[in-house]
Design a protein around this motif. Structure first.
Motif, PDB file in Angstrom:
ATOM      1  N   UNK A   3       0.826  -1.216   0.000  1.00 56.20           N
ATOM      2  CA  UNK A   3       0.000   0.000   0.000  1.00 56.20           C
ATOM      3  C   UNK A   3       0.856   1.260   0.000  1.00 56.20           C
ATOM      4  N   UNK A   4       1.974   1.212   0.710  1.00 58.90           N
ATOM      5  CA  UNK A   4       2.850   2.391   0.768  1.00 58.90           C
ATOM      6  C   UNK A   4       3.643   2.588  -0.511  1.00 58.90           C
ATOM      7  N   UNK A   5       3.865   1.508  -1.249  1.00 59.95           N
ATOM      8  CA  UNK A   5       4.705   1.590  -2.443  1.00 59.95           C
ATOM      9  C   UNK A   5       3.877   1.846  -3.708  1.00 59.95           C
ATOM     10  N   UNK A   6       2.748   1.156  -3.805  1.00 61.89           N
ATOM     11  CA  UNK A   6       1.951   1.266  -5.030  1.00 61.89           C
ATOM     12  C   UNK A   6       0.698   2.103  -4.780  1.00 61.89           C
ATOM     13  N   UNK A   7       0.638   3.273  -5.393  1.00 63.91           N
ATOM     14  CA  UNK A   7      -0.475   4.206  -5.178  1.00 63.91           C
ATOM     15  C   UNK A   7      -1.804   3.580  -5.597  1.00 63.91           C
ATOM     16  N   UNK A   8      -1.800   2.848  -6.703  1.00 68.03           N
ATOM     17  CA  UNK A   8      -3.059   2.283  -7.208  1.00 68.03           C
ATOM     18  C   UNK A   8      -3.592   1.227  -6.242  1.00 68.03           C
ATOM     19  N   UNK A   9      -2.681   0.409  -5.715  1.00 71.28           N
ATOM     20  CA  UNK A   9      -3.092  -0.617  -4.744  1.00 71.28           C
ATOM     21  C   UNK A   9      -3.638   0.051  -3.486  1.00 71.28           C
ATOM     22  N   UNK A  10      -3.009   1.156  -3.105  1.00 68.80           N
ATOM     23  CA  UNK A  10      -3.454   1.894  -1.924  1.00 68.80           C
ATOM     24  C   UNK A  10      -4.862   2.446  -2.125  1.00 68.80           C
ATOM     25  N   UNK A  11      -5.089   3.025  -3.335  1.00 69.10           N
ATOM     26  CA  UNK A  11      -6.413   3.586  -3.618  1.00 69.10           C
ATOM     27  C   UNK A  11      -7.469   2.487  -3.606  1.00 69.10           C
ATOM     28  N   UNK A  12      -7.075   1.324  -4.102  1.00 66.65           N
ATOM     29  CA  UNK A  12      -8.001   0.201  -4.210  1.00 66.65           C
ATOM     30  C   UNK A  12      -8.405  -0.338  -2.840  1.00 66.65           C
ATOM     31  N   UNK A  13      -7.465  -0.341  -1.902  1.00 69.90           N
ATOM     32  CA  UNK A  13      -7.702  -1.021  -0.622  1.00 69.90           C
ATOM     33  C   UNK A  13      -7.908  -0.075   0.563  1.00 69.90           C
ATOM     34  N   UNK A  14      -7.782   1.218   0.301  1.00 73.54           N
ATOM     35  CA  UNK A  14      -7.838   2.191   1.396  1.00 73.54           C
ATOM     36  C   UNK A  14      -9.160   2.131   2.167  1.00 73.54           C
ATOM     37  N   UNK A  15     -10.271   2.059   1.433  1.00 64.82           N
ATOM     38  CA  UNK A  15     -11.582   2.040   2.098  1.00 64.82           C
ATOM     39  C   UNK A  15     -11.726   0.777   2.948  1.00 64.82           C
ATOM     40  N   UNK A  16     -11.299  -0.345   2.387  1.00 63.33           N
ATOM     41  CA  UNK A  16     -11.388  -1.609   3.135  1.00 63.33           C
ATOM     42  C   UNK A  16     -10.578  -1.517   4.426  1.00 63.33           C
ATOM     43  N   UNK A  17      -9.437  -0.842   4.355  1.00 64.05           N
ATOM     44  CA  UNK A  17      -8.595  -0.695   5.542  1.00 64.05           C
ATOM     45  C   UNK A  17      -9.302   0.126   6.615  1.00 64.05           C
ATOM     46  N   UNK A  18      -9.933   1.214   6.189  1.00 65.14           N
ATOM     47  CA  UNK A  18     -10.634   2.070   7.158  1.00 65.14           C
ATOM     48  C   UNK A  18     -11.778   1.296   7.818  1.00 65.14           C
ATOM     49  N   UNK A  19     -12.480   0.510   6.995  1.00 63.64           N
ATOM     50  CA  UNK A  19     -13.573  -0.301   7.561  1.00 63.64           C
ATOM     51  C   UNK A  19     -13.006  -1.310   8.567  1.00 63.64           C
ATOM     52  N   UNK A  20     -11.926  -1.990   8.161  1.00 67.36           N
ATOM     53  CA  UNK A  20     -11.321  -3.004   9.040  1.00 67.36           C
ATOM     54  C   UNK A  20     -10.835  -2.395  10.350  1.00 67.36           C
ATOM     55  N   UNK A  21     -10.340  -1.167  10.266  1.00 67.46           N
ATOM     56  CA  UNK A  21      -9.851  -0.499  11.479  1.00 67.46           C
ATOM     57  C   UNK A  21     -10.980  -0.186  12.452  1.00 67.46           C
ATOM     58  N   UNK A  44      -8.203  -8.600  13.787  1.00 65.09           N
ATOM     59  CA  UNK A  44      -8.239  -7.377  14.600  1.00 65.09           C
ATOM     60  C   UNK A  44      -6.930  -6.616  14.550  1.00 65.09           C
ATOM     61  N   UNK A  45      -5.833  -7.337  14.442  1.00 68.00           N
ATOM     62  CA  UNK A  45      -4.520  -6.683  14.551  1.00 68.00           C
ATOM     63  C   UNK A  45      -3.955  -6.198  13.216  1.00 68.00           C
ATOM     64  N   UNK A  46      -4.175  -6.979  12.150  1.00 66.27           N
ATOM     65  CA  UNK A  46      -3.539  -6.656  10.861  1.00 66.27           C
ATOM     66  C   UNK A  46      -3.753  -5.188  10.424  1.00 66.27           C
ATOM     67  N   UNK A  47      -4.983  -4.659  10.495  1.00 65.08           N
ATOM     68  CA  UNK A  47      -5.164  -3.275  10.011  1.00 65.08           C
ATOM     69  C   UNK A  47      -4.263  -2.250  10.694  1.00 65.08           C
ATOM     70  N   UNK A  48      -4.039  -2.405  11.994  1.00 68.65           N
ATOM     71  CA  UNK A  48      -3.197  -1.411  12.684  1.00 68.65           C
ATOM     72  C   UNK A  48      -1.730  -1.542  12.240  1.00 68.65           C
ATOM     73  N   UNK A  49      -1.294  -2.778  11.984  1.00 74.67           N
ATOM     74  CA  UNK A  49       0.083  -2.961  11.467  1.00 74.67           C
ATOM     75  C   UNK A  49       0.189  -2.334  10.080  1.00 74.67           C
ATOM     76  N   UNK A  50      -0.828  -2.589   9.261  1.00 75.54           N
ATOM     77  CA  UNK A  50      -0.819  -2.067   7.884  1.00 75.54           C
ATOM     78  C   UNK A  50      -0.682  -0.539   7.886  1.00 75.54           C
ATOM     79  N   UNK A  51      -1.451   0.115   8.747  1.00 79.33           N
ATOM     80  CA  UNK A  51      -1.420   1.584   8.779  1.00 79.33           C
ATOM     81  C   UNK A  51      -0.010   2.092   9.075  1.00 79.33           C
ATOM     82  N   UNK A  52       0.630   1.492  10.084  1.00 78.06           N
ATOM     83  CA  UNK A  52       1.978   1.952  10.463  1.00 78.06           C
ATOM     84  C   UNK A  52       3.000   1.678   9.372  1.00 78.06           C
ATOM     85  N   UNK A  53       2.958   0.474   8.815  1.00 84.43           N
ATOM     86  CA  UNK A  53       3.955   0.110   7.803  1.00 84.43           C
ATOM     87  C   UNK A  53       3.734   0.925   6.522  1.00 84.43           C
ATOM     88  N   UNK A  54       2.476   1.186   6.191  1.00 79.86           N
ATOM     89  CA  UNK A  54       2.199   2.000   5.000  1.00 79.86           C
ATOM     90  C   UNK A  54       2.832   3.378   5.134  1.00 79.86           C
TER      91      UNK A  54
END
Lengths: 246, 283
Positions: free
Chosen positions: B113-131, B160-170
């Motif tokens: 997500x941090x490297x590929x802008x298109x992948x980030x745009x695609x999955x950003x909403x799902x991440x917010x929901x998961x969080x 429960x945990x993956x989304x918070x890791x994703x946010x930090x690593x992104x």
């Protein structure tokens, strides 16, 4: 036959600004060429395109008769404006990063030749700016480069350190017999180091003038010949560095 | 009686064991020195907390606020007479498995997500929901969908945990120094070598931060998961103590598990932290 041929046509940045209009030059084997031009004229962009950092869709770089391939060409050394050493790696690890197969004796010898004997295990942050430049010079020459790219590598150094590093660089270039493209905005430095100088215009840039430096080596930075040659060049083309078309 | 020879053999074998254990992972001096001094300072602080706790309990003098000594006695009782060690071990295993899976998945998705802008745009909403999905909802859904099994428990914790890791690593992947990546490109480093030697080290501070927060969050979620649908572990034991309103027992289990987490911090996280900081990655 020229060893390296560079041709760049209408290079634009991603946001559409045209930076290089038409740049084309040949570089002979072992030749030291300087590129001089006003700030923002795309000097670094030229080097980045040659090295493969920036995609060269708008031109071509031919090395030894073959187009430069970013995956397979392995003999280009690049000394950047900043040393760009990996802070989490020691000096030795920074060197082995670019050539994993190198043996420790070679590294020790190389470090000794750049005046960093016994600094293998130091981290970059524990070295001075000049020492870090030496490591980046050692890194570039470790791969025995066919082509060496220099992007104002002595820019932010104090005068004595810069002078010492210039001498070191010249010694290495002569030993390795590599071709060099050296970007600078300092005409005196270009006259001191180069066999030939290319002058770029304001962007969108093109080559407005080129001059062969016919001063015998070894040269000295404050030598009479170099200074008078530089003065004559500026008198002949007063607007050279401002980028006016001649 | 031990002879001098026996003692020297013992010392030598300990030293060999240390080397075997840590030589490939961490320098011995870093592990032992750092862990000892850190543990000592922590023990002093814990002792201070214990004294304050004991004083307050003495002043309050209520069965709802057991004293520090009573809790320590309860720990001793549950270890010797009960199943505390077994429950701690079961929970620790669940925490470890969930932690490893969460970190691996989180780092992978975060880097993408941090490297590929298109992948980030695609999955950003799902991440917010998961969080923002409550942990309890995820746990209940996992148990309903997969049944009251171990894999459902682990899946619930991981989700429960993956989304918070994703946010930090992104965020870490977004600020990776492109100048250093350019060096890798010029010197024709392979993509894998570039990732391992140039890209990943820049993420270490972010990985460490998410690992630390991850551990504290994961063990809390694991307890809820155990409380709701498992028949062993600290969460299950706490539930049992709750049935009897045994506050001393609840605090005993809590303190025992916190002690283990503190040890993990001292023996694992602190030395790694120190190792990373040696190169000045943290400035």
């Amino acid at each position: 036959m020229a060893e390296i041929n560079v041709r760049i046509e209408n290079k634009q940045y991603v946001y559409g600004t045209s930076v290089l209009e038409h740049i084309e030059f040949d570089l002979a084997s072992g030749e030291f060429m300087a590129i001089v031009g006003p700030s923002g004229c795309g000097k670094t962009t030229v080097l980045n395109m040659i090295s493969g950092i920036e995609p060269s869709k708008s031109g071509s770089v031919i090395l030894d008769g073959e187009p430069l391939n970013t995956q397979t060409s392995t003999r280009i050394g690049y000394i950047f404006q900043q040393p760009r050493l990996m802070p989490w790696l020691t000096v030795e690890q920074n060197l082995t990063l670019v050539k994993p197969s190198v043996d420790l004796d070679t590294i020790s010898e190389l470090l000794k030749s750049v005046g960093l004997e016994g600094k293998q295990d130091c981290y970059p942050r524990t070295l001075s700016g000049g020492m870090q430049r030496r490591v980046s010079i050692a890194r570039a020459f470790l791969i025995n480069p066919k082509l060496l790219l220099l992007d104002e590598p002595f820019n932010s150094l104090d005068a004595p350190t810069a002078a010492r590093l210039r001498l070191l660089l010249m010694r290495f270039c002569q030993r390795h017999k590599c071709s060099v493209i050296f970007v600078t905005h300092d005409l005196q430095e270009a006259v001191y180091l180069a066999d030939r100088i290319l002058f770029l215009s304001q962007p969108p840039s093109r080559i407005v003038h080129q001059e062969s430096v016919r001063i015998a080596r070894p040269r000295t930075e404050s030598g009479v010949d170099e200074l008078s040659w530089q003065a004559a060049l500026l008198a002949k083309y007063p607007n050279l560095l401002a980028g006016s078309v001649i | 009686m031990k002879t001098l020879h026996d003692v020297s053999l013992h010392v030598a074998s300990k030293s060999v064991m240390k080397k075997l254990l840590f030589a490939r992972v961490l320098p011995v001096s870093l592990v032992t020195h750092e862990a000892t001094s850190w543990l000592f300072s922590r023990l002093v602080k814990l002792l201070a907390v214990g004294i304050i706790w004991q004083t307050i309990a003495w002043l309050v003098a209520s069965p709802d606020f057991p004293s520090c000594i009573a809790v320590l006695s309860s720990i001793h009782f549950h270890i010797t007479q009960g199943e505390m060690l077994l429950n701690l071990w079961v929970t620790l295993k669940r925490v470890a498995v969930s932690f490893v899976i969460s970190m691996l998945l989180g780092v992978l998705i975060g880097v993408l997500m941090g490297t590929y802008t298109r992948f980030n745009k695609l999955t950003d909403t799902a991440l917010i929901i998961a969080l923002n999905v409550p942990a309890l909802v995820t746990i209940l859904l996992c148990y309903i969908w997969f049944g009251l099994v171990e894999s459902a428990a682990i899946a619930a914790v991981v989700l429960n945990k993956v989304p918070t890791v994703v946010v930090m690593i992104r965020e870490g992947a977004r600020v990776v120094d492109s100048d250093l990546l350019a060096v890798a490109k010029v010197y024709r480093l392979s993509p894998w070598r570039t990732f391992l030697k140039v890209f990943l080290p820049q993420l270490y501070p972010f990985i460490m931060a998410s690992a630390r927060s991850g551990l504290s969050l994961i063990w809390k979620i694991v307890l809820v998961v155990e409380l709701l649908g498992r028949s062993d572990g600290v969460g299950f034991a706490l539930n049992t103590q709750f049935q009897y309103f045994d506050i001393t027992g609840i605090l005993a289990y809590t303190c025992a598990f916190i002690s283990i987490i503190l040890c993990v911090e001292a023996v694992v996280f602190r030395p790694i932290d120190k190792l990373i900081a040696r190169g000045g990655v943290r400035g």
